[in-house]
Structures are given as C-alpha cells and as structure tokens.
Design a protein around this motif. Sequence first.
Motif, PDB file in Angstrom:
ATOM      1  N   GLY A   1       0.869  -1.178   0.000  1.00 24.26           N
ATOM      2  CA  GLY A   1       0.000   0.000   0.000  1.00 24.26           C
ATOM      3  C   GLY A   1       0.905   1.226   0.000  1.00 24.26           C
TER       4      GLY A   1
ATOM      5  N   ARG B   1      -8.838   3.434  -1.747  1.00 27.39           N
ATOM      6  CA  ARG B   1     -10.248   3.578  -1.347  1.00 27.39           C
ATOM      7  C   ARG B   1     -10.347   4.644  -0.265  1.00 27.39           C
TER       8      ARG B   1
ATOM      9  N   SER C   1       3.488  -3.667   7.455  1.00 33.22           N
ATOM     10  CA  SER C   1       2.614  -2.571   7.002  1.00 33.22           C
ATOM     11  C   SER C   1       1.471  -3.192   6.188  1.00 33.22           C
TER      12      SER C   1
ATOM     13  N   MET D   1      -4.792  -6.131   7.679  1.00 34.90           N
ATOM     14  CA  MET D   1      -4.352  -7.442   8.196  1.00 34.90           C
ATOM     15  C   MET D   1      -3.171  -7.315   9.163  1.00 34.90           C
TER      16      MET D   1
ATOM     17  N   TYR E   1     -19.159   6.237   0.405  1.00 35.65           N
ATOM     18  CA  TYR E   1     -19.222   7.536  -0.276  1.00 35.65           C
ATOM     19  C   TYR E   1     -20.389   7.527  -1.266  1.00 35.65           C
TER      20      TYR E   1
ATOM     21  N   GLY F   1      -2.982   8.593   7.164  1.00 40.48           N
ATOM     22  CA  GLY F   1      -1.851   7.773   6.720  1.00 40.48           C
ATOM     23  C   GLY F   1      -1.324   8.153   5.343  1.00 40.48           C
TER      24      GLY F   1
HETATM   25  C1  LIG Z   1     -12.487   5.807   3.991  1.00 38.60           C
HETATM   26  C2  LIG Z   1     -11.083   6.263   4.135  1.00 38.60           C
HETATM   27  C3  LIG Z   1     -10.729   7.563   3.791  1.00 38.60           C
HETATM   28  C4  LIG Z   1      -9.414   8.009   3.969  1.00 38.60           C
HETATM   29  N1  LIG Z   1      -9.081   9.269   3.547  1.00 38.60           N
HETATM   30  C5  LIG Z   1      -7.798   9.704   3.713  1.00 38.60           C
HETATM   31  C6  LIG Z   1      -7.431  10.998   3.264  1.00 38.60           C
HETATM   32  O1  LIG Z   1      -8.210  11.701   2.664  1.00 38.60           O
HETATM   33  N2  LIG Z   1      -6.175  11.426   3.536  1.00 38.60           N
HETATM   34  C7  LIG Z   1      -5.259  10.651   4.216  1.00 38.60           C
HETATM   35  O2  LIG Z   1      -4.170  11.124   4.485  1.00 38.60           O
HETATM   36  N3  LIG Z   1      -5.585   9.389   4.584  1.00 38.60           N
HETATM   37  C8  LIG Z   1      -6.805   8.897   4.337  1.00 38.60           C
HETATM   38  N4  LIG Z   1      -7.148   7.629   4.697  1.00 38.60           N
HETATM   39  C9  LIG Z   1      -6.111   6.771   5.267  1.00 38.60           C
HETATM   40  C10 LIG Z   1      -5.205   6.145   4.205  1.00 38.60           C
HETATM   41  O3  LIG Z   1      -5.967   5.696   3.105  1.00 38.60           O
HETATM   42  C11 LIG Z   1      -4.460   4.969   4.850  1.00 38.60           C
HETATM   43  O4  LIG Z   1      -3.796   5.432   6.007  1.00 38.60           O
HETATM   44  C12 LIG Z   1      -3.426   4.364   3.929  1.00 38.60           C
HETATM   45  O5  LIG Z   1      -3.948   4.090   2.662  1.00 38.60           O
HETATM   46  C13 LIG Z   1      -2.915   3.081   4.575  1.00 38.60           C
HETATM   47  O6  LIG Z   1      -2.003   2.476   3.700  1.00 38.60           O
HETATM   48  P1  LIG Z   1      -1.398   1.062   4.051  1.00 38.60           P
HETATM   49  O7  LIG Z   1      -0.297   0.848   3.088  1.00 38.60           O
HETATM   50  O8  LIG Z   1      -1.094   0.989   5.510  1.00 38.60           O
HETATM   51  O9  LIG Z   1      -2.611   0.037   3.855  1.00 38.60           O
HETATM   52  P2  LIG Z   1      -3.152  -0.676   2.533  1.00 38.60           P
HETATM   53  O10 LIG Z   1      -3.292   0.250   1.414  1.00 38.60           O
HETATM   54  O11 LIG Z   1      -4.371  -1.435   2.966  1.00 38.60           O
HETATM   55  O12 LIG Z   1      -1.998  -1.698   2.173  1.00 38.60           O
HETATM   56  C14 LIG Z   1      -1.741  -2.867   2.923  1.00 38.60           C
HETATM   57  C15 LIG Z   1      -1.325  -3.940   1.935  1.00 38.60           C
HETATM   58  O13 LIG Z   1      -0.937  -5.088   2.660  1.00 38.60           O
HETATM   59  C16 LIG Z   1      -1.274  -6.217   1.866  1.00 38.60           C
HETATM   60  N5  LIG Z   1      -1.282  -7.406   2.712  1.00 38.60           N
HETATM   61  C17 LIG Z   1      -2.109  -7.648   3.776  1.00 38.60           C
HETATM   62  N6  LIG Z   1      -1.820  -8.858   4.312  1.00 38.60           N
HETATM   63  C18 LIG Z   1      -0.799  -9.377   3.589  1.00 38.60           C
HETATM   64  C19 LIG Z   1      -0.061 -10.594   3.652  1.00 38.60           C
HETATM   65  N7  LIG Z   1      -0.315 -11.544   4.573  1.00 38.60           N
HETATM   66  N8  LIG Z   1       0.933 -10.806   2.752  1.00 38.60           N
HETATM   67  C20 LIG Z   1       1.213  -9.870   1.786  1.00 38.60           C
HETATM   68  N9  LIG Z   1       0.527  -8.704   1.672  1.00 38.60           N
HETATM   69  C21 LIG Z   1      -0.452  -8.454   2.568  1.00 38.60           C
HETATM   70  C22 LIG Z   1      -2.641  -5.847   1.318  1.00 38.60           C
HETATM   71  O14 LIG Z   1      -2.987  -6.602   0.177  1.00 38.60           O
HETATM   72  C23 LIG Z   1      -2.474  -4.362   1.031  1.00 38.60           C
HETATM   73  O15 LIG Z   1      -2.111  -4.117  -0.312  1.00 38.60           O
HETATM   74  C24 LIG Z   1      -8.444   7.142   4.518  1.00 38.60           C
HETATM   75  C25 LIG Z   1      -8.799   5.824   4.840  1.00 38.60           C
HETATM   76  C26 LIG Z   1     -10.097   5.388   4.637  1.00 38.60           C
HETATM   77  C27 LIG Z   1     -10.456   3.976   4.970  1.00 38.60           C
END
Ligand SMILES: Cc1cc2nc3c(=O)[nH]c(=O)nc-3n(C[C@H](O)[C@H](O)[C@H](O)COP(=O)(O)OP(=O)(O)OC[C@H]3O[C@@H](n4cnc5c(N)ncnc54)[C@H](O)[C@@H]3O)c2cc1C
Length: 380
Positions: free
Chosen positions: A17, A50, A209, A213, A237, A361
């Motif tokens: 992500g 999303r 990260s 999960m 939305y 995030g």
């Molecule tokens: C409704 C909503 C609105 C938001 N609006 C904003 C905004 O306007 N501005 C802002 O700053 N933030 C916003 N956020 C927050 C922001 O979107 C998140 O903080 C950020 O996208 C998190 O990124 P991530 O990489 O941690 O998670 P993710 O994008 O979920 O990535 C995690 C990845 O881990 C992978 N994964 C999981 N388990 C495993 C495994 N066992 N093995 C291998 N891969 C795995 C998944 O497939 C996924 O691709 C919003 C969040 C939401 C839900």
Amino acid sequence: MEIIPELDSNVTIIGAGVIGLAIAAELSRYTDRIYVIEKCGSFGQETSSRNSEIVHSGVYYPEGSLKARLCVKGKRLLYDYCNQHDIAHQKCGKIIVSQSGDDHDAIEEIFRNSTRNGITDKVILDRTEIQSLEPHVSACRGIYFPSTGIIDTHGLMKTLETEALNQGAQIVYGSEVIQINRLEKGYEVGLLESGNNTYAYTSQIVINSAGLMAENIARLAGIERPEYRIYLWKGEYFSLLNGKHKLLSRLVYPVPEPHHVGLGIHTTLDLSGRVKLGPNAIFMPDNQIDYSIDPEHRMDFFRSVHGYLPFVEPEDLAPDQVGIRPKLQKPGDPVRDFIISEESHLGYPGFVNLLGIESPGLTACLSLAQYVRTLIQVYL
Ligand SMILES: Cc1cc2nc3c(=O)[nH]c(=O)nc-3n(C[C@H](O)[C@H](O)[C@H](O)COP(=O)(O)OP(=O)(O)OC[C@H]3O[C@@H](n4cnc5c(N)ncnc54)[C@H](O)[C@@H]3O)c2cc1C
C-alpha cells in the motif's frame, strides 16, 4: 516449507500500500536486499485506493501525537515530493463550517488545536467571507485552511514503486506472507504464491505494514497484545450528480463527530472536479472486509449535508466507493493514535509493527517512512 538461502534479505516489508511503498522508497536509499511482499497482483489494491485522497493539514489530532506530528511534517514532504516528481495535486483548501452558535466553541477549539499542532496558515471566516469563497454553502462561521489539498494517489504510489525499484528494492506481487518464525538472528518468512507454491527465506528486519491485516501479521510472528486489536469501520461515499459538483471549489467539512470516529460526512473533490460526499463510519462487528455500499443510506447522507449544502437533493446522490478503516478503537472507546513500534522490548528486535494506520496515513506516508527508518537505524 522449503527455505531458499539465496533469497536471504536485509529487510522485508509486508504490504504494497502507500505505506509499504513509501518505506521501501525511503529504506532503499540506505540499504540493499529489500523485499516488499504483496498478496495482490499490484500495489494499492486495498485502503490506499479507497480513500478521500486529501492531503490533510493535521487540524484535529491531539498535540504531540504521531498522527499530528507525522501529518504536519508529511504534508510538507508530500507537496515537495509531488513537485519534484510531477505528481498531480492541487492545494484547493478546506473550510470547516458551523451552522449554528452551538458549534462555535467547537470551531474555536479546532482553531486552538491546529495552532498547538503548528498549523499557521488558517483564518476564521464569518458568514459573508464563507459566501465569498463558496457562494452555495450555508454556514455562519468557519475556519479556512488554504493549504489542505488533493492528490493523485495512484500517481504517488506508482512514483514510490518506481523509486524503490530503481534503488534496488524488489517487489513481489501475488505472494502472501503466511508464516513468520523468530530466529536467533532475524526472521524466517514463509510465502504462499498464487500458484499455491510455498517457500521461505530469512530476513534481518521485518516491517508489518499490512493495513487491515496488520494485527494478523503481528500474531503470525507470535505478538499478541490487547492494544494491537484492530477494529474495522466501513466508510461509504455517495457521488454528487446532476452538475451540482460545479457549485463547489473547495473541500467543505462540518464540525467533526464526537470521539472523531469520522470527520463527519464532508465533500471530497478529485482532480477532475468530481465531488463525492462521505465517508460515513460503520462499525463492522465481525471485522468483515465488505466493500458493498447500502443504497438505502442515501437519505442519511442527504440529511447529514443538507444544512450546509442546501442545494443538494436526494436524487443528486448515487452510491460510489467504500473504504475500510483499520482502527484501534471500537464504538465508545477513546481516540487512539497510530502504533508504530520496533518490538525489541517484546523480544523481537528489528520487527516493526504499524497498526491502526487510518487517516491521515496517506498524508503522512513520507514522514512515517522516515520515522520507521529511525526506529531500525541500528540494524541497517
Ligand atoms: C475511507 C477512508 C478515507 C481516507 N481518507 C484519507 C485521506 O483523505 N487522507 C489521508 O491522508 N488518509 C486517508 N485515509 C487513510 C489512508 O488511506 C491509509 O492510512 C493508507 O492508505 C494506509 O495504507 P497502508 O499501506 O497501511 O494500507 P493498505 O493500502 O491497505 O496496504 C496494505 C497492503 O498489505 C497487503 N497485505 C495484507 N496482508 C498481507 C499478507 N499476509 N501478505 C502480503 N501482503 C499483505 C494488502 O494486500 C495491502 O495491499 C483514509 C482511509 C479510509 C479507509
């Protein structure tokens, strides 16, 4: 599971992500043999694609919290990064509006809190000043944050991926981390490939990260703590139709809900000028990852925005996207900060857990990546 010694790595980042990619881009400037392991076929298939795509200012978070510090610094780093790499973005500005005198104290407190968090570019607006900026918005008082903006999140992730790859990191798509064993030095990481093959390798550092999960990944490694429990909250939305998007040019937010479960149903603009309303906040008691949207919620959305967007009619609203927040709080719990923890104190040196990486995030991704580097500096 077969162990493949040739694959031994310095760093394994679980999840591609925006957070995993930002960490990969950051760490690959300093070390080699970095793997990003992603279960989906490409980057950003879950929460990172999303969301509202807003570059937040850091207005609401408690002073000194990671959310406040990483957001305020992250916004600056992100705009600089966008300018350096031609990533589309726009500082469209945001107005938090109040409808009645009842909200005035809340507006004053948001203003004071944003000052505590180091936000200097903001101004209190009266009804006339709001009307001159947004003639179709009804409000008696507000705060304007001119440097809040919107960003092309896909473009950001693509750039981070390219940067990490160019600096030697490897990104392994279609592979799920299914096993993590602590070794005397480092960790054995077991993967399941899309073709059902499994294999393992060792990694000195593991960064969790994994977004929605992340609690499961911590448990795979043997780390189970009540404060690491993740509760999923859906955010729906609705898009604004019938040409009404032309009536808005900035982000407009109501005064937030108590306990900041969400920021209240607000407007989100995208770079093409489309407007969505949302997200709401629906607690998912069984932690289901369910991206369906309930069209029956249209009237709730209408009622939520009708006060400050009086031009919106129910027939202007159509179901749009859903995102899921990985929160560390269930209904009624106090607001929680991000957890970003190097787990030596639990007997897991070089293992970093990132839990509850909800909003902001996206805004904080670059500052958060720098913060993670400082936590593992001694192992690099
Ligand atoms: C409704 C909503 C609105 C938001 N609006 C904003 C905004 O306007 N501005 C802002 O700053 N933030 C916003 N956020 C927050 C922001 O979107 C998140 O903080 C950020 O996208 C998190 O990124 P991530 O990489 O941690 O998670 P993710 O994008 O979920 O990535 C995690 C990845 O881990 C992978 N994964 C999981 N388990 C495993 C495994 N066992 N093995 C291998 N891969 C795995 C998944 O497939 C996924 O691709 C919003 C969040 C939401 C839900």
